[in-house]
Structures are given as structure tokens and as C-alpha cells.
Design an enzyme around this catalytic site. Structure first.
Site, PDB file in Angstrom:
ATOM      1  N   LYS A  16      -3.587 -28.394  -4.142  1.00 31.65           N
ATOM      2  CA  LYS A  16      -4.366 -27.175  -3.942  1.00 31.65           C
ATOM      3  C   LYS A  16      -3.726 -25.993  -4.659  1.00 31.65           C
ATOM      4  O   LYS A  16      -4.385 -25.260  -5.412  1.00 31.65           O
ATOM      5  CB  LYS A  16      -4.471 -26.854  -2.442  1.00 31.65           C
ATOM      6  N   ASN A  17      -2.424 -25.798  -4.436  1.00 31.73           N
ATOM      7  CA  ASN A  17      -1.759 -24.632  -5.011  1.00 31.73           C
ATOM      8  C   ASN A  17      -1.688 -24.703  -6.528  1.00 31.73           C
ATOM      9  O   ASN A  17      -1.669 -23.666  -7.201  1.00 31.73           O
ATOM     10  CB  ASN A  17      -0.360 -24.480  -4.408  1.00 31.73           C
ATOM     11  N   ARG A  36      -5.349 -15.376  -0.833  1.00 33.06           N
ATOM     12  CA  ARG A  36      -4.338 -14.626  -1.562  1.00 33.06           C
ATOM     13  C   ARG A  36      -4.258 -15.028  -3.041  1.00 33.06           C
ATOM     14  O   ARG A  36      -3.910 -14.216  -3.896  1.00 33.06           O
ATOM     15  CB  ARG A  36      -2.971 -14.816  -0.912  1.00 33.06           C
ATOM     16  N   CYS A  50      -3.830 -15.935   4.849  1.00 36.64           N
ATOM     17  CA  CYS A  50      -3.480 -16.374   6.196  1.00 36.64           C
ATOM     18  C   CYS A  50      -2.366 -15.517   6.787  1.00 36.64           C
ATOM     19  O   CYS A  50      -1.623 -14.846   6.086  1.00 36.64           O
ATOM     20  CB  CYS A  50      -3.070 -17.840   6.163  1.00 36.64           C
ATOM     21  N   ARG A  58       3.166 -10.857   2.416  1.00 42.28           N
ATOM     22  CA  ARG A  58       3.380 -11.454   1.099  1.00 42.28           C
ATOM     23  C   ARG A  58       2.872 -10.446   0.074  1.00 42.28           C
ATOM     24  O   ARG A  58       1.792 -10.599  -0.480  1.00 42.28           O
ATOM     25  CB  ARG A  58       2.649 -12.788   0.992  1.00 42.28           C
ATOM     26  N   PRO A  59       3.643  -9.380  -0.156  1.00 46.45           N
ATOM     27  CA  PRO A  59       3.164  -8.294  -0.994  1.00 46.45           C
ATOM     28  C   PRO A  59       2.988  -8.723  -2.441  1.00 46.45           C
ATOM     29  O   PRO A  59       3.607  -9.676  -2.910  1.00 46.45           O
ATOM     30  CB  PRO A  59       4.263  -7.235  -0.865  1.00 46.45           C
ATOM     31  N   VAL A  60       2.139  -7.984  -3.151  1.00 43.85           N
ATOM     32  CA  VAL A  60       1.861  -8.306  -4.546  1.00 43.85           C
ATOM     33  C   VAL A  60       2.660  -7.403  -5.489  1.00 43.85           C
ATOM     34  O   VAL A  60       2.402  -7.403  -6.688  1.00 43.85           O
ATOM     35  CB  VAL A  60       0.352  -8.182  -4.854  1.00 43.85           C
ATOM     36  N   ASP A  61       3.620  -6.678  -4.963  1.00 41.53           N
ATOM     37  CA  ASP A  61       4.357  -5.752  -5.822  1.00 41.53           C
ATOM     38  C   ASP A  61       5.109  -6.459  -6.944  1.00 41.53           C
ATOM     39  O   ASP A  61       5.263  -5.904  -8.040  1.00 41.53           O
ATOM     40  CB  ASP A  61       5.329  -4.895  -4.981  1.00 41.53           C
ATOM     41  N   LEU A  62       5.571  -7.688  -6.714  1.00 41.29           N
ATOM     42  CA  LEU A  62       6.274  -8.412  -7.765  1.00 41.29           C
ATOM     43  C   LEU A  62       5.333  -8.772  -8.909  1.00 41.29           C
ATOM     44  O   LEU A  62       5.736  -8.775 -10.076  1.00 41.29           O
ATOM     45  CB  LEU A  62       6.932  -9.677  -7.210  1.00 41.29           C
ATOM     46  N   ASP A  82       6.132 -24.980   3.434  1.00 38.81           N
ATOM     47  CA  ASP A  82       4.831 -25.527   3.812  1.00 38.81           C
ATOM     48  C   ASP A  82       4.924 -26.883   4.511  1.00 38.81           C
ATOM     49  O   ASP A  82       3.904 -27.444   4.908  1.00 38.81           O
ATOM     50  CB  ASP A  82       3.927 -25.655   2.581  1.00 38.81           C
ATOM     51  N   ILE A 121      11.623 -18.269   4.188  1.00 38.81           N
ATOM     52  CA  ILE A 121      10.620 -17.854   3.211  1.00 38.81           C
ATOM     53  C   ILE A 121       9.658 -16.834   3.805  1.00 38.81           C
ATOM     54  O   ILE A 121       9.460 -15.747   3.266  1.00 38.81           O
ATOM     55  CB  ILE A 121       9.839 -19.069   2.675  1.00 38.81           C
ATOM     56  N   ARG A 145      -8.953 -25.667   4.328  1.00 46.19           N
ATOM     57  CA  ARG A 145      -8.453 -24.940   3.168  1.00 46.19           C
ATOM     58  C   ARG A 145      -7.429 -25.767   2.400  1.00 46.19           C
ATOM     59  O   ARG A 145      -7.201 -25.519   1.211  1.00 46.19           O
ATOM     60  CB  ARG A 145      -7.816 -23.617   3.597  1.00 46.19           C
TER      61      ARG A 145
END
Length: 422
Positions: free
Chosen positions: A22-23, A94, A118, A123-127, A308, A330, A400
Site C-alpha cells: 500500500k505505502n 496523509r 489516522c 506527523r507534520p509536513v514541515d520536512l 507498523d 516513531i 485502508r
């Protein structure tokens, strides 16, 4: 709302085919935005998240066609007519943020909603954004959207991630393929999904070296072509189904499984007393008589133990001999399955990011509620070895990440069924 009913009934035996990751697939699909020529993905998993990504790409003007029951995806972005990724689609997943880098690299502008997803911690998107800025992107956050521009195109640069981030590595890697000059990604993620993306991009004409290590070097090209690429096997589905015979006994062969995808996980299974051997078709998992041994687990970026698989491993430790310590490094808030396992008789003490699990002889079936994707399947696994009936509610999370879970487990002898809600 659907529920899944599991009745513990002893050892499992047979074969379980492992789907495409999936990922990996969710990362490969946005790569179609980098080229005007078709990108075809084979071995695609049939999951709700894949449908969501398809809808997002279609909203941007891409064409997405499913063949062979959804296991083949044919995508074409020759006529993109929209560069706004709308909140109503992005909020569901995400991975939607992964359209940002490709659109910006190809056309020099993109507007993407900040994503949802979820509830397993921030899990910020700043990176992602800092990586694109290092390649010359001009970014502005307005009303929940990232407005990105690169009027003269992206330019090669040094991107050093302060933390290892799979998503940010993927976004930067795709963007860099069309940037002018050389881009170096330092402290890059090393997951198999990153390697799979790099292989696909190279098939499309990208110049990439170093995937699978902490430093990836990309030499930008003027354009990418189409390609056909098989999605790598899902290492998380693989590990999950390897735990089924580990928890309730028996012998199951996971078709398409590879040891290199789950090395650290296999080491822990071996410590617990579970045999894993490679076959011509995949991985064979065998558990003999007696209880498994308690083992300690620390989640880490690949090649460490995957976060996971932490919830599923906890389900195994619930009936292990001794006390195990599971440390989550994590994501925060990723022990929400623990109270539900305790409803089944598990002895678990959670203190911050550490859970101590003292094994009991046997769990007892109970009504439980899934809180996220991996928690859902951990409760199903626990139910396989529990006395009596376990009813797992709110299993929409499950769809999902796992396709036909009832069929796959049922085919190796599990008593499991899905019941439609009112």
C-alpha cells in the site's frame, strides 16, 4: 458499520498470497504527474486508500484506469487541467501530500491542502516543505493550503533532513528528478518503498543513485517518459500474516514474501521461538507446541523493527511466556490498541512510549473497538488465539490497508467473518 467476528479454533495451515505494498503504491501513483506519458503499475493492492489516491489524481486531470480487477493501474497525466488538491479529498489520507513535489517540479506551481489521516500522533509536513524550499520553491500557507511556486523551475540543492522521514524523502526524490542540476538528499529514509520508487523513476528516465542508503543523489533531467512497474510486496501485510501462525500455531507460507523486507522482524520472531524459512515461493512460518518466549521490541526506521508491526507484535506478546517491553519511538499515541487487548484479558502497562506486556496463558474473546489501521488487525490476530468469540468493531480502518483479510485468513483455517452494520 461493519464488524469482524473471530472465533479461536487452533492452528492454521496453508498459503497466503501477499499483495503489493500500500505505502509503495500510494507513492508510485503520484509519479504519473511527472510525465505526460502513461505510467502502468502492476501488482497494485485493492484498497480504499488506492481509490482515494485515484480520485485525487483524477481531480487534477489525470486519467486512472483499473484493469484485472484493480491489480493493474494505468495512469496518464498528459492533460492536467487543475493544480489544486482539494481538502475534501486530501483530508482522508496523509499520502495526498505526495502530489505536491511532482506538480511543482513539472509545472512550477501547485496548491495542496494540508492532509488529514489516522490518529496515531502528529506527523507534520514541515520536512516536506523544507526540502522543497531547499530546491528553490516559494511556499506560503494560507487557509489550510500550501501554495507553492517555482517560476523558473526547481533547482538542485542539498537537502539534509533533521529527522528521517519516509514521506518527505519521497516528495523530495520525485521533485528532484525534474530539477535543474544535482540534488543530494542526506539522512534520507531507506525503506523498501523508497527503493521501489527510485527503481520506478529510473524506468521513467530519472538519474538516481544511492537509494536504500542514507544519501540519495539525483541528477535532474528535462523530462520523464512512461513506464511499467510492479509494486513491491507489502512488508507490513507480510509481517501481519506471518504473525497469524505465530500467535495460534501451525504452518503458513506467505507467497511473495522476502526476508530482506522484514529482517529485523524475523529476528524477533526467531527470539520468540518461531521458525521462518525461505522457500521458492516466499516465507514459511512455523510454530511448534508450547508458548512463545517474551521478547523486547524497539520501533525504529528501516531496517529496524517497523512501527507498523508494533500493534500486531503486542498481540503475540500477550500470550508469551514472561514479560516483554515494547518501546514506540516513531509515533506517539500508538498504544491505543492496548486497552482493547486488556478487555480480552491481556496484562499491559503503558507508560508514555513504553508498554510492558506480561503474558497470560490465553486471551478471552470480547467485543473490542479498532482505533486505527494496524490496531484493527492486531485485535483480529488476538482473536485467533482467544477462547470464544471476539467481535472487532469499526473495521473501516482495516480496509485502508488489508485486502480480503477474511478470505486470506479463512483459507488457512481461521474462523472469521465480516458482518455488515445497520
Amino acid at each position: 458499520m461493519d464488524s469482524i467476528i473471530v472465533t479461536g479454533n487452533g492452528p492454521l495451515k496453508g498459503q497466503i498470497p501477499i499483495a503489493g505494498a500500500k505505502n509503495a503504491c500510494l507513492t508510485l501513483m503520484p509519479a504519473t504527474l511527472l510525465s505526460e506519458e502513461p505510467l502502468t503499475l502492476t501488482n497494485a493492492p485493492r484498497l480504499s486508500d488506492i481509490k482515494t489516491m485515484s480520485l485525487l489524481l483524477q481531480s487534477l486531470g489525470a486519467e486512472v484506469t483499473q484493469l484485472q480487477g484493480g491489480q493493474v493501474l494505468v495512469m496518464s497525466s498528459h492533460a492536467l487541467d487543475n493544480h489544486v488538491a482539494d481538502y475534501e479529498i486530501v483530508r482522508k489520507m496523509r499520502a495526498s501530500i505526495l502530489v505536491l513535489g511532482p506538480m511543482l517540479a513539472r509545472d512550477g506551481h501547485a496548491v495542496v491542502s494540508l492532509p488529514g489521516g489516522c490518529a496515531i500522533g502528529a506527523r507534520p509536513v514541515d520536512l516536506h516543505l523544507r526540502a522543497l524550499e531547499a530546491m528553490g520553491a516559494q511556499l506560503e500557507l494560507k487557509e489550510g493550503y500550501v501554495h507553492a511556486r517555482a517560476p523558473g523551475g526547481l533547482k538542485g540543492g542539498i537537502v539534509e533532513f533533521p529527522l528521517v522521514s519516509v514521506g518527505a524523502t519521497e516528495n523530495a526524490l520525485m521533485a528532484a528528478t525534474l530539477a535543474k542540476g544535482t540534488t543530494v538528499l542526506k539522512n534520507a529514509a531507506r525503506e523498501p518503498e523508497i527503493v521501489d520508487l527510485a527503481v520506478c523513476l529510473r524506468r521513467m528516465g530519472a538519474q538516481i543513485e544511492g537509494e536504500g542508503t542514507g544519501t540519495i543523489t539525483i541528477e535532474g533531467v528535462d523530462r520523464l517518459n512512461g513506464a511499467t512497474h510492479p509494486v513491491v510486496a507489502d512488508r507490513i501485510e507480510l509481517g501481519t500474516y506471518m504473525l497469524a501462525p505465530a500467535i495460534c500455531g501451525g504452518e503458513v507460507e506467505c507467497l511473495g514474501g522476502r526476508m530482506d523486507l522484514v529482517g529485523a522482524f524475523c529476528e524477533k520472531l526467531h527470539e520468540a521461538g518461531i521458525d521462518v524459512t525461505e522457500t521458492e515461493k516466499g516465507l514459511l512460518v512455523t510454530r511448534g507446541d508450547g508458548r512463545v518466549k517474551a521478547v523486547d521490541v524497539v520501533t525504529e526506521p528501516f531496517p529496524g523493527f517497523p512501527t507498523d508491526l508494533q500493534a500486531q507484535m503486542m498481540a503475540l506478546m500477550c500470550t508469551a511466556e514472561g514479560t516483554s517491553v515494547l518501546e514506540e519511538r516513531i509515533f506517539e499515541n500508538r498504544f491505543m490498541h492496548a486497552p482493547e487487548l486488556m478487555r480480552m484479558g491481556a496484562r499491559i502497562d503503558v507508560q508514555g512510549g513504553v508498554a510492558r506486556v506480561t503474558g497470560v496463558e490465553r486471551l478471552k474473546g470480547a467485543p473490542v473497538m479498532a482505533t486505527d489501521l494496524r490496531a484493527s488487525v492486531s485485535l483480529i490476530l488476538a482473536g485467533l488465539a482467544a477462547e470464544g468469540e471476539t467481535i472487532v468493531n469499526r473495521v473501516y480502518h482495516l480496509d485502508r490497508g488489508y485486502e480480503r483479510v477474511e478470505e486470506k485468513l479463512g483459507n488457512v483455517g481461521a474462523h472469521i467473518e465480516r458482518v455488515s452494520g445497520q
